[in-house]
Scaffold this motif. Structure first.
Motif, PDB file in Angstrom:
ATOM      1  N   SER A 143       0.702 -14.566   0.762  1.00  0.00           N
ATOM      2  CA  SER A 143      -0.349 -13.580   0.950  1.00  0.00           C
ATOM      3  C   SER A 143      -0.876 -13.652   2.371  1.00  0.00           C
ATOM      4  O   SER A 143      -0.939 -14.727   2.967  1.00  0.00           O
ATOM      5  CB  SER A 143      -1.497 -13.814  -0.030  1.00  0.00           C
ATOM      6  OG  SER A 143      -1.089 -13.599  -1.361  1.00  0.00           O
ATOM      7  N   CYS A 144      -1.235 -12.519   2.891  1.00  0.00           N
ATOM      8  CA  CYS A 144      -1.898 -12.424   4.180  1.00  0.00           C
ATOM      9  C   CYS A 144      -3.222 -11.714   3.946  1.00  0.00           C
ATOM     10  O   CYS A 144      -3.243 -10.536   3.578  1.00  0.00           O
ATOM     11  CB  CYS A 144      -1.031 -11.655   5.178  1.00  0.00           C
ATOM     12  SG  CYS A 144      -1.815 -11.346   6.776  1.00  0.00           S
ATOM     13  N   VAL A 145      -4.299 -12.441   4.123  1.00  0.00           N
ATOM     14  CA  VAL A 145      -5.626 -11.899   3.887  1.00  0.00           C
ATOM     15  C   VAL A 145      -6.309 -11.675   5.232  1.00  0.00           C
ATOM     16  O   VAL A 145      -6.419 -12.600   6.036  1.00  0.00           O
ATOM     17  CB  VAL A 145      -6.468 -12.830   3.010  1.00  0.00           C
ATOM     18  CG1 VAL A 145      -7.862 -12.247   2.798  1.00  0.00           C
ATOM     19  CG2 VAL A 145      -5.781 -13.046   1.664  1.00  0.00           C
ATOM     20  N   ALA A 146      -6.750 -10.467   5.451  1.00  0.00           N
ATOM     21  CA  ALA A 146      -7.405 -10.107   6.693  1.00  0.00           C
ATOM     22  C   ALA A 146      -8.917 -10.157   6.555  1.00  0.00           C
ATOM     23  O   ALA A 146      -9.461 -10.071   5.445  1.00  0.00           O
ATOM     24  CB  ALA A 146      -6.973  -8.708   7.136  1.00  0.00           C
ATOM     25  N   SER A 147      -9.571 -10.290   7.668  1.00  0.00           N
ATOM     26  CA  SER A 147     -11.021 -10.362   7.676  1.00  0.00           C
ATOM     27  C   SER A 147     -11.679  -9.005   7.471  1.00  0.00           C
ATOM     28  O   SER A 147     -12.895  -8.932   7.318  1.00  0.00           O
ATOM     29  CB  SER A 147     -11.505 -10.974   8.992  1.00  0.00           C
ATOM     30  OG  SER A 147     -11.063 -10.205  10.095  1.00  0.00           O
ATOM     31  N   ARG A 202       1.558   2.014   2.934  1.00  0.00           N
ATOM     32  CA  ARG A 202       2.584   1.395   2.103  1.00  0.00           C
ATOM     33  C   ARG A 202       3.721   2.314   1.703  1.00  0.00           C
ATOM     34  O   ARG A 202       4.465   2.026   0.768  1.00  0.00           O
ATOM     35  CB  ARG A 202       1.970   0.727   0.858  1.00  0.00           C
ATOM     36  CG  ARG A 202       1.351   1.688  -0.154  1.00  0.00           C
ATOM     37  CD  ARG A 202       0.584   0.911  -1.200  1.00  0.00           C
ATOM     38  NE  ARG A 202      -0.155   1.781  -2.098  1.00  0.00           N
ATOM     39  CZ  ARG A 202      -1.008   1.361  -3.015  1.00  0.00           C
ATOM     40  NH1 ARG A 202      -1.247   0.069  -3.167  1.00  0.00           N
ATOM     41  NH2 ARG A 202      -1.643   2.246  -3.795  1.00  0.00           N
ATOM     42  N   VAL A 203       3.886   3.413   2.395  1.00  0.00           N
ATOM     43  CA  VAL A 203       5.001   4.305   2.133  1.00  0.00           C
ATOM     44  C   VAL A 203       6.275   3.801   2.796  1.00  0.00           C
ATOM     45  O   VAL A 203       7.362   3.875   2.215  1.00  0.00           O
ATOM     46  CB  VAL A 203       4.679   5.722   2.624  1.00  0.00           C
ATOM     47  CG1 VAL A 203       5.899   6.633   2.492  1.00  0.00           C
ATOM     48  CG2 VAL A 203       3.502   6.295   1.850  1.00  0.00           C
ATOM     49  N   THR A 204       6.148   3.278   4.001  1.00  0.00           N
ATOM     50  CA  THR A 204       7.293   2.843   4.785  1.00  0.00           C
ATOM     51  C   THR A 204       7.370   1.329   4.828  1.00  0.00           C
ATOM     52  O   THR A 204       6.359   0.661   5.074  1.00  0.00           O
ATOM     53  CB  THR A 204       7.205   3.384   6.213  1.00  0.00           C
ATOM     54  OG1 THR A 204       7.118   4.817   6.173  1.00  0.00           O
ATOM     55  CG2 THR A 204       8.434   2.996   7.013  1.00  0.00           C
ATOM     56  N   SER A 236       4.349  -5.895   0.147  1.00  0.00           N
ATOM     57  CA  SER A 236       3.551  -4.896  -0.541  1.00  0.00           C
ATOM     58  C   SER A 236       2.105  -4.994  -0.089  1.00  0.00           C
ATOM     59  O   SER A 236       1.647  -6.051   0.357  1.00  0.00           O
ATOM     60  CB  SER A 236       3.606  -5.089  -2.062  1.00  0.00           C
ATOM     61  OG  SER A 236       4.927  -5.035  -2.556  1.00  0.00           O
ATOM     62  N   ARG A 237       1.404  -3.903  -0.239  1.00  0.00           N
ATOM     63  CA  ARG A 237      -0.043  -3.943  -0.106  1.00  0.00           C
ATOM     64  C   ARG A 237      -0.617  -4.567  -1.368  1.00  0.00           C
ATOM     65  O   ARG A 237      -0.200  -4.238  -2.479  1.00  0.00           O
ATOM     66  CB  ARG A 237      -0.611  -2.552   0.094  1.00  0.00           C
ATOM     67  CG  ARG A 237      -0.183  -1.900   1.401  1.00  0.00           C
ATOM     68  CD  ARG A 237      -0.934  -2.491   2.567  1.00  0.00           C
ATOM     69  NE  ARG A 237      -0.549  -1.861   3.831  1.00  0.00           N
ATOM     70  CZ  ARG A 237      -1.093  -2.160   5.005  1.00  0.00           C
ATOM     71  NH1 ARG A 237      -2.056  -3.077   5.083  1.00  0.00           N
ATOM     72  NH2 ARG A 237      -0.676  -1.549   6.099  1.00  0.00           N
ATOM     73  N   GLY A 238      -1.552  -5.471  -1.199  1.00  0.00           N
ATOM     74  CA  GLY A 238      -2.162  -6.134  -2.328  1.00  0.00           C
ATOM     75  C   GLY A 238      -3.124  -5.234  -3.074  1.00  0.00           C
ATOM     76  O   GLY A 238      -3.395  -4.101  -2.682  1.00  0.00           O
ATOM     77  N   ASN A 239      -3.645  -5.772  -4.167  1.00  0.00           N
ATOM     78  CA  ASN A 239      -4.609  -5.011  -4.961  1.00  0.00           C
ATOM     79  C   ASN A 239      -5.923  -4.794  -4.224  1.00  0.00           C
ATOM     80  O   ASN A 239      -6.625  -3.816  -4.489  1.00  0.00           O
ATOM     81  CB  ASN A 239      -4.865  -5.713  -6.289  1.00  0.00           C
ATOM     82  CG  ASN A 239      -3.665  -5.672  -7.203  1.00  0.00           C
ATOM     83  OD1 ASN A 239      -2.862  -4.739  -7.157  1.00  0.00           O
ATOM     84  ND2 ASN A 239      -3.538  -6.684  -8.054  1.00  0.00           N
ATOM     85  N   THR A 240      -6.235  -5.689  -3.317  1.00  0.00           N
ATOM     86  CA  THR A 240      -7.382  -5.504  -2.443  1.00  0.00           C
ATOM     87  C   THR A 240      -6.906  -4.940  -1.119  1.00  0.00           C
ATOM     88  O   THR A 240      -5.792  -5.214  -0.668  1.00  0.00           O
ATOM     89  CB  THR A 240      -8.141  -6.813  -2.215  1.00  0.00           C
ATOM     90  OG1 THR A 240      -7.253  -7.785  -1.645  1.00  0.00           O
ATOM     91  CG2 THR A 240      -8.678  -7.347  -3.526  1.00  0.00           C
TER      92      THR A 240
END
Length: 126
Positions: free
Chosen positions: A21-25, A55-57, A71-75
């Motif tokens: 996971s990569c979580v951004a601020s 998240r299309v491309t 993928s884009r996460g749920n958040t």
């Protein structure tokens, strides 16, 4: 500036799966193109995957295509890298990166990105 923190690395065996996971601020969805790179000992940093703002491309390197999925996460501040069928050659420090704006073919290059996380170690034993 956005801060990025990778997590989910660890020690696994050949054939295992692992999810990073990569979580951004701050929110990244619809704002930042996100990339994943890895660097093994003694090797150059290698592009592995990227995802566009909406998240299309997605882009993948040949070495991971069919095994890894970003993928884009749920958040809306999270991007994931789901890894399957891990191999010893996948052992590396994995980094996420971000650039404000759309994804394009420049996403294969480190220079495309403005922000980088500190990395998370993935070790795959045989």
């Amino acid at each position: 500036q956005v801060q990025l923190v990778e997590s989910g690395g660890g020690l696994v065996q050949t054939g295992d799966s692992l999810k990073l996971s990569c979580v951004a601020s701050e929110r990244t969805f619809n704002i930042y193109a996100m990339g994943w790179f890895r660097q093994a000992p003694g090797k150059e940093r290698e592009f592995i995957a990227a995802i566009g703002r909406t998240r299309v491309t997605t882009y993948y390197s040949d070495s991971v295509k069919g095994r890894f999925t970003t993928s884009r996460g749920n958040t809306e501040n999270t991007v994931t890298l789901q890894m399957h069928n891990l191999e010893p050659d996948d052992t590396a420090v994995y980094y996420c990166a971000a650039r404000q704006g759309p994804l394009n073919r420049g996403a294969y290059r480190e220079s495309f990105y403005n922000y980088w996380g500190q990395g998370t170690q993935v070790t795959v034993s045989s």
